[in-house]
Design a protein around this motif. Structure first.
Motif, mmCIF file in Angstrom:
data_model
loop_
_atom_site.group_PDB
_atom_site.id
_atom_site.type_symbol
_atom_site.label_atom_id
_atom_site.label_comp_id
_atom_site.label_asym_id
_atom_site.label_seq_id
_atom_site.Cartn_x
_atom_site.Cartn_y
_atom_site.Cartn_z
ATOM 1 N N ALA A 138 0.824 -1.211 0.000
ATOM 2 C CA ALA A 138 0.000 0.000 0.000
ATOM 3 C C ALA A 138 0.859 1.262 0.000
ATOM 4 C CB ALA A 138 -0.930 -0.008 1.210
ATOM 5 N N ALA A 139 1.973 1.226 0.725
ATOM 6 C CA ALA A 139 2.848 2.403 0.767
ATOM 7 C C ALA A 139 3.429 2.698 -0.613
ATOM 8 C CB ALA A 139 3.973 2.188 1.776
ATOM 9 N N ALA A 140 3.771 1.655 -1.353
ATOM 10 C CA ALA A 140 4.281 1.851 -2.714
ATOM 11 C C ALA A 140 3.214 2.472 -3.598
ATOM 12 C CB ALA A 140 4.750 0.523 -3.294
ATOM 13 N N GLY A 141 1.982 2.044 -3.415
ATOM 14 C CA GLY A 141 0.884 2.629 -4.176
ATOM 15 C C GLY A 141 0.703 4.105 -3.865
ATOM 16 N N GLU A 142 0.789 4.457 -2.588
ATOM 17 C CA GLU A 142 0.670 5.866 -2.188
ATOM 18 C C GLU A 142 1.772 6.697 -2.828
ATOM 19 O OE1 GLU A 142 -1.374 7.640 -0.055
ATOM 20 O OE2 GLU A 142 -2.774 5.970 0.153
ATOM 21 N N ARG A 143 2.997 6.180 -2.816
ATOM 22 C CA ARG A 143 4.119 6.924 -3.406
ATOM 23 C C ARG A 143 3.929 7.083 -4.911
ATOM 24 N NH1 ARG A 143 7.112 3.555 0.050
ATOM 25 N NH2 ARG A 143 7.644 2.155 -1.674
ATOM 26 N N ALA A 144 3.477 6.032 -5.578
ATOM 27 C CA ALA A 144 3.302 6.103 -7.029
ATOM 28 C C ALA A 144 2.263 7.152 -7.405
ATOM 29 C CB ALA A 144 2.896 4.733 -7.569
ATOM 30 N N ALA A 145 1.149 7.170 -6.678
ATOM 31 C CA ALA A 145 0.104 8.156 -6.967
ATOM 32 C C ALA A 145 0.596 9.572 -6.680
ATOM 33 C CB ALA A 145 -1.146 7.844 -6.146
ATOM 34 N N ALA A 146 1.256 9.758 -5.542
ATOM 35 C CA ALA A 146 1.739 11.089 -5.175
ATOM 36 C C ALA A 146 2.779 11.592 -6.168
ATOM 37 C CB ALA A 146 2.330 11.057 -3.760
ATOM 38 N N ALA A 147 3.657 10.703 -6.608
ATOM 39 C CA ALA A 147 4.694 11.113 -7.565
ATOM 40 C C ALA A 147 4.079 11.496 -8.904
ATOM 41 C CB ALA A 147 5.695 9.976 -7.751
ATOM 42 N N ALA A 148 3.103 10.724 -9.357
ATOM 43 C CA ALA A 148 2.460 11.026 -10.638
ATOM 44 C C ALA A 148 1.730 12.358 -10.577
ATOM 45 C CB ALA A 148 1.498 9.898 -11.014
ATOM 46 N N VAL A 149 1.035 12.616 -9.483
ATOM 47 C CA VAL A 149 0.289 13.869 -9.347
ATOM 48 C C VAL A 149 1.253 15.048 -9.244
ATOM 49 C CG1 VAL A 149 -1.264 15.188 -7.864
ATOM 50 C CG2 VAL A 149 -1.771 12.800 -8.400
ATOM 51 N N ALA A 150 2.338 14.882 -8.486
ATOM 52 C CA ALA A 150 3.320 15.967 -8.365
ATOM 53 C C ALA A 150 3.929 16.314 -9.711
ATOM 54 C CB ALA A 150 4.420 15.569 -7.375
ATOM 55 N N ALA A 151 4.255 15.276 -10.487
ATOM 56 C CA ALA A 151 4.815 15.509 -11.828
ATOM 57 C C ALA A 151 3.787 16.185 -12.718
ATOM 58 C CB ALA A 151 5.263 14.188 -12.434
ATOM 59 N N ALA A 152 2.544 15.756 -12.616
ATOM 60 C CA ALA A 152 1.497 16.350 -13.453
ATOM 61 C C ALA A 152 1.275 17.810 -13.091
ATOM 62 C CB ALA A 152 0.193 15.546 -13.297
#
Length: 209
Positions: free
Chosen positions: A188-202
Protein backbone atom coordinates in the motif's frame (compact mmCIF):
# COMPACT_ATOMS: atom_id res chain seq x y z
CA UNK A 1 -18.75 -32.99 -21.08
CA UNK A 2 -20.49 -30.31 -23.16
CA UNK A 3 -20.91 -31.59 -26.70
CA UNK A 4 -19.67 -29.50 -29.60
CA UNK A 5 -22.42 -27.68 -31.51
CA UNK A 6 -23.66 -29.24 -34.73
CA UNK A 7 -23.21 -26.10 -36.77
CA UNK A 8 -20.21 -25.98 -39.09
CA UNK A 9 -20.26 -22.19 -39.20
CA UNK A 10 -16.88 -20.72 -38.21
CA UNK A 11 -16.76 -19.11 -34.81
CA UNK A 12 -16.33 -15.32 -34.72
CA UNK A 13 -13.02 -13.80 -33.73
CA UNK A 14 -12.73 -13.80 -29.92
CA UNK A 15 -14.10 -10.65 -28.34
CA UNK A 16 -16.21 -9.60 -31.34
CA UNK A 17 -19.53 -10.82 -29.90
CA UNK A 18 -21.23 -10.87 -26.52
CA UNK A 19 -22.42 -14.46 -26.35
CA UNK A 20 -25.39 -15.57 -24.28
CA UNK A 21 -26.79 -18.81 -22.96
CA UNK A 22 -24.78 -21.96 -23.55
CA UNK A 23 -22.11 -20.12 -25.55
CA UNK A 24 -21.54 -17.78 -22.62
CA UNK A 25 -21.24 -20.70 -20.20
CA UNK A 26 -18.67 -22.39 -22.44
CA UNK A 27 -16.66 -19.17 -22.75
CA UNK A 28 -16.76 -18.59 -18.98
CA UNK A 29 -15.60 -22.13 -18.23
CA UNK A 30 -12.79 -22.07 -20.79
CA UNK A 31 -11.50 -18.64 -19.78
CA UNK A 32 -11.54 -19.59 -16.11
CA UNK A 33 -9.43 -22.69 -16.80
CA UNK A 34 -7.09 -20.75 -19.09
CA UNK A 35 -6.50 -18.21 -16.34
CA UNK A 36 -5.86 -20.99 -13.82
CA UNK A 37 -3.29 -22.66 -16.08
CA UNK A 38 -1.50 -19.37 -16.76
CA UNK A 39 -1.35 -18.54 -13.07
CA UNK A 40 -0.25 -22.02 -11.98
CA UNK A 41 2.04 -23.13 -14.79
CA UNK A 42 2.70 -20.22 -17.15
CA UNK A 43 2.13 -19.57 -20.84
CA UNK A 44 4.32 -22.46 -22.03
CA UNK A 45 1.94 -25.00 -20.48
CA UNK A 46 -1.24 -23.55 -21.95
CA UNK A 47 -2.68 -26.10 -24.39
CA UNK A 48 -6.10 -25.90 -26.03
CA UNK A 49 -6.83 -29.63 -25.75
CA UNK A 50 -5.91 -29.63 -22.06
CA UNK A 51 -8.01 -26.52 -21.43
CA UNK A 52 -10.98 -28.16 -23.15
CA UNK A 53 -10.61 -31.28 -21.02
CA UNK A 54 -10.30 -29.37 -17.76
CA UNK A 55 -13.25 -27.12 -18.65
CA UNK A 56 -15.45 -30.07 -19.66
CA UNK A 57 -15.90 -28.65 -23.15
CA UNK A 58 -15.59 -30.38 -26.51
CA UNK A 59 -12.10 -29.97 -27.97
CA UNK A 60 -13.57 -29.14 -31.37
CA UNK A 61 -15.53 -26.27 -29.84
CA UNK A 62 -12.41 -24.79 -28.27
CA UNK A 63 -10.31 -25.08 -31.43
CA UNK A 64 -13.07 -23.63 -33.60
CA UNK A 65 -13.83 -20.70 -31.31
CA UNK A 66 -10.30 -19.65 -30.27
CA UNK A 67 -8.11 -21.26 -32.91
CA UNK A 68 -4.83 -20.93 -31.02
CA UNK A 69 -3.37 -20.35 -27.59
CA UNK A 70 -2.73 -16.70 -28.42
CA UNK A 71 -6.35 -16.31 -29.51
CA UNK A 72 -7.44 -17.72 -26.16
CA UNK A 73 -5.14 -15.40 -24.23
CA UNK A 74 -6.41 -12.42 -26.23
CA UNK A 75 -9.99 -13.27 -25.29
CA UNK A 76 -9.02 -13.83 -21.66
CA UNK A 77 -7.42 -10.39 -21.47
CA UNK A 78 -10.44 -8.82 -23.15
CA UNK A 79 -12.71 -10.45 -20.58
CA UNK A 80 -10.48 -9.32 -17.73
CA UNK A 81 -10.60 -5.74 -18.99
CA UNK A 82 -14.39 -5.88 -19.13
CA UNK A 83 -14.66 -7.37 -15.64
CA UNK A 84 -12.20 -5.00 -13.95
CA UNK A 85 -13.59 -2.65 -11.35
CA UNK A 86 -14.68 0.79 -12.59
CA UNK A 87 -12.78 3.90 -11.59
CA UNK A 88 -13.26 5.53 -8.22
CA UNK A 89 -14.24 9.19 -7.97
CA UNK A 90 -13.21 10.85 -4.70
CA UNK A 91 -13.48 14.50 -5.72
CA UNK A 92 -9.73 15.07 -6.09
CA UNK A 93 -7.23 13.86 -8.63
CA UNK A 94 -4.87 12.66 -5.90
CA UNK A 95 -7.63 10.71 -4.19
CA UNK A 96 -8.72 9.15 -7.47
CA UNK A 97 -5.20 8.10 -8.43
CA UNK A 98 -4.54 6.74 -4.95
CA UNK A 99 -7.57 4.53 -5.51
CA UNK A 100 -6.16 3.49 -8.89
CA UNK A 101 -2.81 2.61 -7.33
CA UNK A 102 -4.51 0.66 -4.54
CA UNK A 103 -6.44 -1.36 -7.11
CA UNK A 104 -3.25 -2.17 -9.02
CA UNK A 105 -1.50 -3.21 -5.80
CA UNK A 106 -4.38 -5.48 -4.76
CA UNK A 107 -4.43 -7.08 -8.19
CA UNK A 108 -0.70 -7.74 -8.26
CA UNK A 109 -0.73 -9.06 -4.67
CA UNK A 110 -3.54 -11.51 -5.43
CA UNK A 111 -1.96 -14.99 -5.75
CA UNK A 112 -3.89 -15.85 -8.93
CA UNK A 113 -4.05 -12.46 -10.61
CA UNK A 114 -0.45 -11.54 -9.89
CA UNK A 115 0.86 -14.82 -11.26
CA UNK A 116 -1.41 -14.54 -14.29
CA UNK A 117 -0.14 -11.08 -15.17
CA UNK A 118 3.48 -12.16 -14.79
CA UNK A 119 2.84 -15.07 -17.15
CA UNK A 120 1.12 -12.91 -19.77
CA UNK A 121 3.76 -10.17 -19.59
CA UNK A 122 6.49 -12.78 -20.05
CA UNK A 123 4.66 -14.26 -23.03
CA UNK A 124 4.11 -10.82 -24.57
CA UNK A 125 7.86 -10.30 -24.69
CA UNK A 126 8.21 -13.01 -27.33
CA UNK A 127 4.77 -13.31 -28.95
CA UNK A 128 3.38 -10.45 -31.05
CA UNK A 129 -0.29 -11.41 -30.77
CA UNK A 130 -0.10 -11.72 -27.00
CA UNK A 131 1.69 -8.37 -26.85
CA UNK A 132 -1.08 -6.75 -28.88
CA UNK A 133 -3.75 -8.30 -26.64
CA UNK A 134 -1.95 -6.99 -23.57
CA UNK A 135 -1.77 -3.50 -25.09
CA UNK A 136 -5.51 -3.60 -25.76
CA UNK A 137 -6.13 -4.65 -22.16
CA UNK A 138 -4.20 -1.66 -20.82
CA UNK A 139 -5.76 0.69 -23.36
CA UNK A 140 -9.16 -0.23 -21.91
CA UNK A 141 -8.01 0.25 -18.33
CA UNK A 142 -6.25 3.56 -19.03
CA UNK A 143 -9.34 4.85 -20.84
CA UNK A 144 -11.45 3.87 -17.81
CA UNK A 145 -9.32 5.95 -15.41
CA UNK A 146 -8.33 8.85 -17.69
CA UNK A 147 -11.50 10.85 -16.87
CA UNK A 148 -10.23 11.18 -13.28
CA UNK A 149 -7.30 13.21 -14.61
CA UNK A 150 -9.49 15.12 -17.05
CA UNK A 151 -11.77 16.10 -14.17
CA UNK A 152 -8.71 17.22 -12.22
CA UNK A 153 -7.79 19.50 -15.12
CA UNK A 154 -11.33 20.87 -15.22
CA UNK A 155 -11.19 21.61 -11.48
CA UNK A 156 -7.89 23.46 -11.92
CA UNK A 157 -5.83 20.89 -10.03
CA UNK A 158 -3.65 20.13 -13.06
CA UNK A 159 -2.45 22.26 -15.99
CA UNK A 160 -4.53 22.51 -19.12
CA UNK A 161 -3.18 20.18 -21.79
CA UNK A 162 -2.18 17.42 -19.34
CA UNK A 163 -2.13 14.04 -21.09
CA UNK A 164 -4.55 12.02 -18.94
CA UNK A 165 -3.46 8.64 -20.27
CA UNK A 166 0.19 9.31 -19.52
CA UNK A 167 -0.62 10.31 -15.95
CA UNK A 168 -2.56 7.08 -15.37
CA UNK A 169 0.32 5.05 -16.82
CA UNK A 170 2.75 6.90 -14.57
CA UNK A 171 0.85 5.62 -11.55
CA UNK A 172 0.95 1.97 -12.60
CA UNK A 173 4.43 1.85 -14.16
CA UNK A 174 6.53 1.81 -10.96
CA UNK A 175 4.22 -0.76 -9.39
CA UNK A 176 4.63 -3.22 -12.26
CA UNK A 177 8.35 -2.50 -12.36
CA UNK A 178 8.65 -3.35 -8.68
CA UNK A 179 6.84 -6.65 -9.21
CA UNK A 180 8.86 -7.68 -12.25
CA UNK A 181 12.26 -6.72 -10.86
CA UNK A 182 11.86 -7.89 -7.26
CA UNK A 183 9.28 -10.66 -7.56
CA UNK A 184 7.40 -9.06 -4.66
CA UNK A 185 4.03 -7.37 -5.13
CA UNK A 186 4.04 -3.66 -4.23
CA UNK A 187 2.40 -2.79 -0.93
CA UNK A 188 0.00 0.00 0.00
CA UNK A 189 2.85 2.40 0.77
CA UNK A 190 4.28 1.85 -2.71
CA UNK A 191 0.88 2.63 -4.18
CA UNK A 192 0.67 5.87 -2.19
CA UNK A 193 4.12 6.92 -3.41
CA UNK A 194 3.30 6.10 -7.03
CA UNK A 195 0.10 8.16 -6.97
CA UNK A 196 1.74 11.09 -5.18
CA UNK A 197 4.69 11.11 -7.56
CA UNK A 198 2.46 11.03 -10.64
CA UNK A 199 0.29 13.87 -9.35
CA UNK A 200 3.32 15.97 -8.37
CA UNK A 201 4.81 15.51 -11.83
CA UNK A 202 1.50 16.35 -13.45
CA UNK A 203 1.10 19.50 -11.38
CA UNK A 204 4.59 20.51 -12.49
CA UNK A 205 3.56 20.27 -16.13
CA UNK A 206 5.57 17.14 -16.94
CA UNK A 207 2.66 15.58 -18.84
CA UNK A 208 1.51 18.66 -20.73
CA UNK A 209 1.59 18.16 -24.47
Amino acid sequence: MIAAPDSTEPEPEPGTVRPGGRTARVRTAVLRVAGDVLAEQGFAHLDLADVARRAGVGKTTVYRRWGSVTGLVADLLGDMAEQSLPRTETGSVLGDLRANAALVCRTLADPRQGALFRAVIAAAACDARTAEALRRFYDVRVAEWAPCVEQGVARGELPVGTDAGEVVRAVSAPLYYALLTSGVAPDAAAGERAAAAAVAAARGGVFVG
